[in-house]
Structures are given as structure tokens and as C-alpha cells.
Design a protein around this motif. Sequence first.
Motif, PDB file in Angstrom:
ATOM      1  N   UNK A   1     -37.115  36.237-127.726  1.00 31.52           N
ATOM      2  CA  UNK A   1     -36.364  37.463-128.019  1.00 31.52           C
ATOM      3  C   UNK A   1     -35.177  37.677-127.086  1.00 31.52           C
ATOM      4  N   UNK A   2     -34.752  36.637-126.371  1.00 29.79           N
ATOM      5  CA  UNK A   2     -33.625  36.772-125.450  1.00 29.79           C
ATOM      6  C   UNK A   2     -32.365  37.146-126.207  1.00 29.79           C
ATOM      7  N   UNK A   3     -31.534  37.981-125.583  1.00 29.15           N
ATOM      8  CA  UNK A   3     -30.248  38.311-126.151  1.00 29.15           C
ATOM      9  C   UNK A   3     -29.303  37.127-126.086  1.00 29.15           C
ATOM     10  N   UNK A   4     -28.168  37.260-126.726  1.00 29.77           N
ATOM     11  CA  UNK A   4     -27.209  36.172-126.825  1.00 29.77           C
ATOM     12  C   UNK A   4     -26.763  35.660-125.456  1.00 29.77           C
ATOM     13  N   UNK A   5     -26.385  36.584-124.556  1.00 26.81           N
ATOM     14  CA  UNK A   5     -25.846  36.151-123.272  1.00 26.81           C
ATOM     15  C   UNK A   5     -26.919  35.537-122.380  1.00 26.81           C
ATOM     16  N   UNK A   6     -28.134  36.050-122.431  1.00 27.37           N
ATOM     17  CA  UNK A   6     -29.202  35.446-121.631  1.00 27.37           C
ATOM     18  C   UNK A   6     -29.563  34.057-122.164  1.00 27.37           C
TER      19      UNK A   6
ATOM     20  N   UNK B   1     -29.836  44.188-118.663  1.00 28.59           N
ATOM     21  CA  UNK B   1     -30.284  43.864-120.012  1.00 28.59           C
ATOM     22  C   UNK B   1     -31.687  43.269-119.955  1.00 28.59           C
ATOM     23  N   UNK B   2     -32.519  43.619-120.926  1.00 29.24           N
ATOM     24  CA  UNK B   2     -33.862  43.051-121.035  1.00 29.24           C
ATOM     25  C   UNK B   2     -34.054  42.552-122.470  1.00 29.24           C
ATOM     26  N   UNK B   3     -35.238  42.096-122.783  1.00 23.37           N
ATOM     27  CA  UNK B   3     -35.533  41.679-124.153  1.00 23.37           C
ATOM     28  C   UNK B   3     -35.683  42.881-125.068  1.00 23.37           C
TER      29      UNK B   3
ATOM     30  N   UNK C   1     -40.538  42.151-116.490  1.00 19.05           N
ATOM     31  CA  UNK C   1     -41.492  41.037-116.512  1.00 19.05           C
ATOM     32  C   UNK C   1     -41.374  40.245-117.812  1.00 19.05           C
ATOM     33  N   UNK C   2     -41.279  40.967-118.925  1.00 18.21           N
ATOM     34  CA  UNK C   2     -41.150  40.290-120.218  1.00 18.21           C
ATOM     35  C   UNK C   2     -39.863  39.473-120.281  1.00 18.21           C
ATOM     36  N   UNK C   3     -38.796  40.007-119.725  1.00 20.22           N
ATOM     37  CA  UNK C   3     -37.511  39.298-119.733  1.00 20.22           C
ATOM     38  C   UNK C   3     -37.573  38.052-118.864  1.00 20.22           C
ATOM     39  N   UNK C   4     -38.205  38.177-117.705  1.00 20.54           N
ATOM     40  CA  UNK C   4     -38.361  37.018-116.817  1.00 20.54           C
ATOM     41  C   UNK C   4     -39.151  35.912-117.513  1.00 20.54           C
ATOM     42  N   UNK C   5     -40.257  36.286-118.152  1.00 20.23           N
ATOM     43  CA  UNK C   5     -41.085  35.286-118.842  1.00 20.23           C
ATOM     44  C   UNK C   5     -40.303  34.585-119.953  1.00 20.23           C
TER      45      UNK C   5
END
Length: 426
Positions: A67-72, A125-127, A26-30
Motif C-alpha cells: 500500500x505504499x504511496x507513489x513517492x515511497x 506520509x504513511x500508508x 509501524x505499518x509504513x516501515x513494514x
Amino acid sequence: MASGDYVRRTAITRLAVSSEQAERLEATIDEYRIGANIATDIGWRHRVSEKHELQSLAYDEIRNRTPLGSQHAILACFQAAQAIKGVDERDSQGRAYSKPEFTAPTVRYDANTMTLFDDDTVSLATTDDRVRCELVLPDDEEGYQYQYLESDEWELAESTLTARDNDYFLHLGFRKPKPDTERSPAEDRIVLGVDLGIENLAVTSTAHFEGGQELIHEHREFERIRGNLQQTGTESAHRTILQRGNREERHSRDVIHRVSNRLLAQAVAYGCTHIAFEDLTHIRDSMPSKRKFHQWMHAKLVQYVEYKAAEIGIEVEYVDPRNTSKRCCECGHTSDSNRTERAFFECEKCGTTANADYNAAKNIGLRLVRRELHDSRRTGDSQLALKSGTVKPNRGFVSYSEQEVEVESTDKHHLNRSERASASCK
């Protein structure tokens, strides 16, 4: 290999996730949604729709603000660029547009952010840290997902995670190279014209009719029941609406899939290299709400035909829809008076009579035949497939017996006035 050189499929699978994994997803989607909107704002401001150019402009800001990773962060830039490019296309066509906004609960994954394992689990992968979830696959080994998951022919491609009703669904993308077939020269092209309608969902230039009234009736019945349930207003009624809606959509998709298979069978049986549809983009944009279901049916049918045709080396093309329903397929005379009834066509000039949808299907196919000849600057015999022969611009109608070919057909006639219609249009 360019992206257009691949055949693509999607296998939708539900994920089994723990409460902790759900929180991370959920955090990654947001955050991904925020990142895509940041990229969109920057791209819109600078009028940039090329993905690598937008990445250079927006990447740092996305990394600083999320806080997204580089690829996201890169995938968010690419998705925003794709959305802006779609707006640019609408603008160039003189159609209404507005700045894209990402609101859906989705996030994209690729080979750098997702790993699929042989034990039917996937690492995402997530945040925070990666999560490893189980794919909830059908117990029946005939489930369509297995043909991609267990195949060496299909490779994993960009995929999308979607949150819906407290569940998470992974739309796994797969791809494989298109069949290695050379594009036919204009004189060798055989075109199947297809008209999309309401009374008949699809009619081909080979006189194959696919009725659409059953789906329309079922949709109207669903709308009637939904209206009654909405008046009830209870939570139970709301759940029933969702359940019935999902069931109706699954049934409609299944019916349309089978129709697409029969249309492709016509193309194969008649040796067609191309299928021609009308380009109805502008018409769909202005279609009234009560016709939105028809729009959905047509869009799904074309989508299914497109990707299935690509697998067997048949090309799908689109032609200008103007006057295809008013033009005589025999003499070319165009007039509103040729259509005195919805289902029946009678040319006021030459007297040709035909089912109106069948006449339109032939006009659609002929429009592609003539356009391809013009584009190639050749004088060969590109041809339109009919039930009993082909039409060639340089030779007119040529029966299959003259061409020494044998065609197996499963045509269905639904002509509303007289059998003169089928005879007059071969």
C-alpha cells in the motif's frame, strides 16, 4: 547541482507520537521494507543498479504488492539501487558479497513525503493518512539541531525515520552547497599525511600525536562489565548493558569529534589543501572481531574529518596502504627489518630513526603528493606538510623560514626511544 556538490549534515530528533500515529508509522516501515526488498530482488535478477532503470522495472510491482504511496515506492527503488551498486563495487574489487536484504526498521522521506513546519512539528506520509508529530528538541537552545533548523543556509534534504525501543527518531538530512573554491593545481597542493593506529589513534606528518589508549581502556572495561552482566541474565542486567553501551558510544563519539577538530586545526595551521589517509577498506573487512572497536574508531574519525574538511574547502584523499609502515620516509628503503619494535622505526639502510607512526604518516602524505603530480601530468611542487617545513619532490626539504611563512603549531611528541627520531624526520 550534482549530489556531490553539497555539504551534508544529519540532525537526529525524537518524535512525540500518539499510539495511533505509532501504528501508522509501524505499518509504513513494514511496507517500505517489503518494497525495498521487492526492488532488490528485481534489480539483482536483472543486474540493474541504476536507480531510474530499477524504478522502471520495480515500481509497478511495489505498488501492486504494497500500500505504499507513489513517492515511497520510488524511494524504495532508489535505496535498493544504491545497495546493489555497493555490491557491484565490492565485486569489482574482488571482495566477498551477497544479495542485499533490508531488515532494519527504517523508511526514507523526502520533500514530497515530509514537511517541516516552523512550530517544530513535521508531517510524514504513511500508508494511510499523513501524521503530524512534534519534534522533541533539547531545552537548551545550544542544542546542535537548532543550527540547521533555524538556518537559511541549510536546506532540508532526504531524511530517514527509524524505530528503536518503542521510540521513533527522525534523522533529518540537511545540505548546503560546498564552498566555491577552485581545485588547486598540483604545484600548489599542500598535503597533510595522517596515520591511524591503536597506540596512537592518529599521527600527522606535522608531528601531531593523538593518543588512543584512553578509549581502548574504557572499551575494555565496558566489555568486562558487559560480560559479567550477561552472565547474570536478568532483565535489569540487560537494561544496564544497553544504558552503559549508549553512554560509552556517546562518550567515544565526543572524543573522536574533538580529535577530528584538532586534526583539521593542524591542516589549517599549515595551510594544507589536502588530507591523506590510508585506504583501509580491505584490511577492515578481514579484521578479527577483537579489533572491531579499532575499526569503528578509525571509520568514525575519517567520517568526521571528511565532512568537516568539506566545509572549509579541504579535500580528503585515500592512498594505497602497502608498506607505509615499512618504508623509510627519508631514503625510501622498504624492509620488514626497519620495524623491529611496534612503536619505533629505524632504517637498516640509511640509519634514519623515527616514531613508527610518524614515519608512516609522512609516507602516506608523500604517496598522495606523488600520485597527484602524476595524475595532473605537471612538474610543479606539490608538497607534504611537516613540522618545520615541507617536502617537495623536485626540491627535497624546504624549511618554513626559506618559504617566508609562519606556522603556529601545537605538536605533542610521544617518541618512545630518543629525540633523534624527531630531528631525523624534520
